[in-house]
Write a protein that holds these residues in place. Structure first.
Motif, PDB file in Angstrom:
ATOM      1  N   THR A 199       0.840  -1.177   0.000  1.00  0.00           N
ATOM      2  CA  THR A 199       0.000   0.000   0.000  1.00  0.00           C
ATOM      3  C   THR A 199       0.879   1.231   0.000  1.00  0.00           C
ATOM      4  O   THR A 199       2.087   1.150   0.106  1.00  0.00           O
TER       5      THR A 199
ATOM      6  N   GLN B  36     -12.594  -3.607  -1.364  1.00  0.00           N
ATOM      7  CA  GLN B  36     -11.954  -2.356  -1.779  1.00  0.00           C
ATOM      8  C   GLN B  36     -12.808  -1.168  -1.354  1.00  0.00           C
ATOM      9  O   GLN B  36     -12.287  -0.175  -0.859  1.00  0.00           O
ATOM     10  N   TYR B 173     -15.381   1.440 -13.684  1.00  0.00           N
ATOM     11  CA  TYR B 173     -14.369   0.733 -12.913  1.00  0.00           C
ATOM     12  C   TYR B 173     -14.556  -0.748 -13.193  1.00  0.00           C
ATOM     13  O   TYR B 173     -15.656  -1.281 -13.084  1.00  0.00           O
ATOM     14  N   PHE B 208      -9.265  -1.871 -12.678  1.00  0.00           N
ATOM     15  CA  PHE B 208      -8.786  -0.575 -13.135  1.00  0.00           C
ATOM     16  C   PHE B 208      -9.954   0.351 -13.448  1.00  0.00           C
ATOM     17  O   PHE B 208     -11.097  -0.095 -13.551  1.00  0.00           O
ATOM     18  N   ASN B 209      -9.646   1.633 -13.588  1.00  0.00           N
ATOM     19  CA  ASN B 209     -10.669   2.628 -13.863  1.00  0.00           C
ATOM     20  C   ASN B 209     -10.405   3.233 -15.233  1.00  0.00           C
ATOM     21  O   ASN B 209      -9.277   3.601 -15.549  1.00  0.00           O
ATOM     22  N   LEU B 222      -5.397  -0.348 -10.747  1.00  0.00           N
ATOM     23  CA  LEU B 222      -5.343  -0.606  -9.301  1.00  0.00           C
ATOM     24  C   LEU B 222      -4.583  -1.885  -8.985  1.00  0.00           C
ATOM     25  O   LEU B 222      -3.818  -1.939  -8.043  1.00  0.00           O
ATOM     26  N   SER B 223      -4.823  -2.929  -9.783  1.00  0.00           N
ATOM     27  CA  SER B 223      -4.071  -4.162  -9.532  1.00  0.00           C
ATOM     28  C   SER B 223      -3.945  -4.936 -10.833  1.00  0.00           C
ATOM     29  O   SER B 223      -4.695  -4.713 -11.769  1.00  0.00           O
ATOM     30  N   PRO B 245       0.553  -1.844 -11.627  1.00  0.00           N
ATOM     31  CA  PRO B 245      -0.337  -1.271 -10.608  1.00  0.00           C
ATOM     32  C   PRO B 245       0.118   0.105 -10.137  1.00  0.00           C
ATOM     33  O   PRO B 245       1.313   0.329  -9.904  1.00  0.00           O
ATOM     34  N   PRO B 265      -3.644   4.969  -5.836  1.00  0.00           N
ATOM     35  CA  PRO B 265      -4.413   4.524  -7.006  1.00  0.00           C
ATOM     36  C   PRO B 265      -5.882   4.257  -6.697  1.00  0.00           C
ATOM     37  O   PRO B 265      -6.745   4.507  -7.535  1.00  0.00           O
ATOM     38  N   HIS B 266      -6.176   3.760  -5.496  1.00  0.00           N
ATOM     39  CA  HIS B 266      -7.583   3.413  -5.229  1.00  0.00           C
ATOM     40  C   HIS B 266      -8.490   4.634  -5.220  1.00  0.00           C
ATOM     41  O   HIS B 266      -9.694   4.514  -5.349  1.00  0.00           O
TER      42      HIS B 266
END
Lengths: 215, 346
Positions: A199, B36, B173, B208-209, B222-223, B245, B265-266
């Motif tokens: 994170t 998430q 998303y 991802f977005n 995001l991942s 990511p 990123p989130h």
């Protein structure tokens, strides 16, 4: 996961009506996980293979009288465990015939597996804690964290009450948590590093890594 | 599953929770979205969640005994122990006439149904109105969160031989189910392609977005791992831009404008839990979002005002809150009347 479970229930139904192909598929679907589970109780391959043999032969012979379990995995684990325990007890004079608790449960970690330094230290702590736990508590942890079974499923497989499952797991986790606290300086560093790898949080100071009620 | 309860959870509580364990072990798309968004709502739980997850993950890295060498041997023993199965002799018998007629009618109906479905290989179009957020489950159980004023198009049924494909206009998303088992060999059906505004995004399984508006496309990963390429370029494998990511890219048409690493990123997907967020936005960025996602008309006294910038992070849950924040920070007058926003100097 759910899809797999459903698929296995369908296989089970066809097998019960005499479908040899479905029966073969069930064998191949569970061969590995039964071996892996059995290997935690004994290192004697003959016993494990005999138990798998007996289990599958009796499944086919009794297929007309079998019910429809909610989960095939649960049913097979439970029957396999019973069969294997009987064999282990018969084989050895050291085990008390009445007491399942005398049968060991051991997981092992691969020395070859490349872990990073932090994971290595966390693994060491987990090992230190687990190896001190009674065998049945270790088994619950395995069924829970490795196989992802619920309390109800574990209770069924191990032939104990659901409430005992809760209690045993709680004890095991409590032990784990206490040990984490004892080595907290070390483990906190480890966890913080692992966290930062995943994170983008700022590095917390060691004292606030755990919630207040952790101590 | 309720967010509220998890907010009170300690390390032990998480380690005792069924759906938490299932998420760490299996990590399917639905639980990814749940956890998430939980972490977005309760960022203070991030540490304890990661701790619990690390304990489970590290625990699971144990020796697996498969005994594969003896698989055939044990099977042969089982096979030998089971009495020979008698193969039931095939019987021939005549069908009554009415049965034959019924059967041929049934076959006829079945054929025409098949023909009809083949001809009408339907596509599903999901559209959201201004300010609406919708969750869409795709035929493979992947999940798409669709932001306001956006359209997602895909075919009703996905066959096993072709890649999974969707078309996006607006913002979405994606949490894609990972189907690939053997990384050395990727089957066509294991691929997932998002088409938007001249840009194709190829993925295996990831979240991802994508925002594809005003001839601009931006993507935040995001991942997982994705590859971005131009729609008209012949699909040369690995000819595109590979994102890792935390990467963020912005295209104008097919021109790469920005490529950077996101600190958080989130944040790119916070809108999925109805939060409006910006990082170092200009007044123009904010107003574009209000136009695109919520359908406001913007009326500005002086165009130069649109270049004013707010430094830092904005995270609000309503438009009213956003407007009052903008007005106080930039000391301008922002009035909302119906679906119009009027911006004037103080």
């Amino acid at each position: 996961m759910d899809n797999k479970q459903e698929q296995h229930i369908l296989l089970w139904k066809s097998f019960k009506s005499g479908d040899w192909e479905a029966y073969t598929s069930l064998y191949h679907a569970y061969y590995r996980s039964l071996n892996n589970y059995g290997h935690k109780f004994t290192k004697d391959l003959n016993l494990i293979e005999d138990a798998i043999h007996d289990l599958f032969v009796s499944l086919w012979t009794n297929r007309d009288n079998l019910g429809n379990p909610i989960s095939v995995k649960n049913y097979l684990y439970k029957s396999f465990r019973n069969t294997l325990f009987r064999k282990i007890k018969a084989e050895s004079r050291f085990f008390d015939l009445q007491d399942d608790n005398s049968i060991p449960f051991e997981i092992s970690y691969d020395q070859q597996l490349v872990l990073d330094e932090d994971e290595n230290r966390l693994q060491q702590t987990i090992k230190d804690v687990l190896y001190k736990l009674p065998a049945r508590q270790q088994e619950i942890i395995y069924l829970r964290f490795y196989d992802g079974l619920s309390y109800e499923e574990i209770a069924e497989v191990m032939c104990i009450h659901v409430s005992s499952t809760y209690k045993l797991l709680y004890k095991a986790l409590e032990n784990l948590q206490q040990s984490l606290t004892i080595v907290s300086i070390g483990i906190v560093d480890v966890l913080v590093k692992i966290l930062n790898g995943r994170t983008d949080l700022a590095t917390p100071s060691a004292s606030n890594v755990y919630p207040p009620d952790f101590y | 599953m309720s967010n509220q309860n998890y907010a009170q959870y300690t390390l032990t509580d998480f380690l005792e929770d069924d759906s938490f364990i299932q998420w760490v072990i299996n990590g399917d798309a639905k639980s990814n979205v749940f956890w998430q968004s939980f972490l977005i709502s309760y960022p203070e739980k991030d540490k304890v969640v990661q701790e619990a997850a690390s304990i489970i993950r590290v625990y699971r890295k144990q020796v697996i005994f498969t005994n594969d060498d003896h698989r055939e041997k044990v099977w042969n023993r089982i096979d030998a122990s089971i009495p020979k199965r008698t193969v039931s002799p095939t019987k021939t018998f005549r069908l009554p006439l009415y049965f034959k007629v019924a059967a041929s009618i049934a076959i006829l109906i079945a054929c025409s149904v098949m023909l009809w479905t083949l001809k009408n290989n339907h596509t599903t179009v999901v559209t959201t109105s201004y300010g609406e957020v919708k969750a869409v489950t795709l035929p493979d159980q992947s999940i798409v969160m669709l932001n306001g004023n956006s359209t997602l198009t895909y075919e009703d049924s996905w066959d096993n031989r072709a890649a999974r494909e969707v078309w996006i206009k607006g913002e979405a998303y994606f949490d894609i189910r990972h189907l690939n088992q053997d990384t050395a060999f990727v089957m066509p059906s294991e691929r997932f392609i998002v088409h938007g505004n001249g840009i194709d995004i190829r993925v295996l399984g990831t979240s991802f977005n994508v925002k594809s508006r005003r001839n601009k496309t931006n993507i935040a990963l995001l991942s997982g791992k994705i590859e971005v390429s131009y729609a008209d370029s012949a699909s040369v494998p690995s000819g595109g831009l590979v994102m890792m990511p935390g990467d963020y890219v912005e295209y104008s048409g097919q021109k790469l404008l920005i490529k950077k690493k996101l600190l958080r990123p989130h944040k790119a997907a916070t809108w999925t839990v109805r939060e409006i967020t910006f990082t170092d936005p200009s007044l123009n960025d904010i107003m574009e979002t209000l136009q695109d996602n919520y359908g406001y008309a913007i009326n500005v006294e002086d165009k130069d005002m649109m270049d004013m910038k707010i430094e830092g992070e904005i995270s609000v849950t309503s438009i009213q809150e956003l407007l009052s924040l903008v007005s106080t920070t930039l000391s301008i007058r922002v009035e909302e009347s119906g679906k119009e926003i009027i911006i004037t100097r103080k």
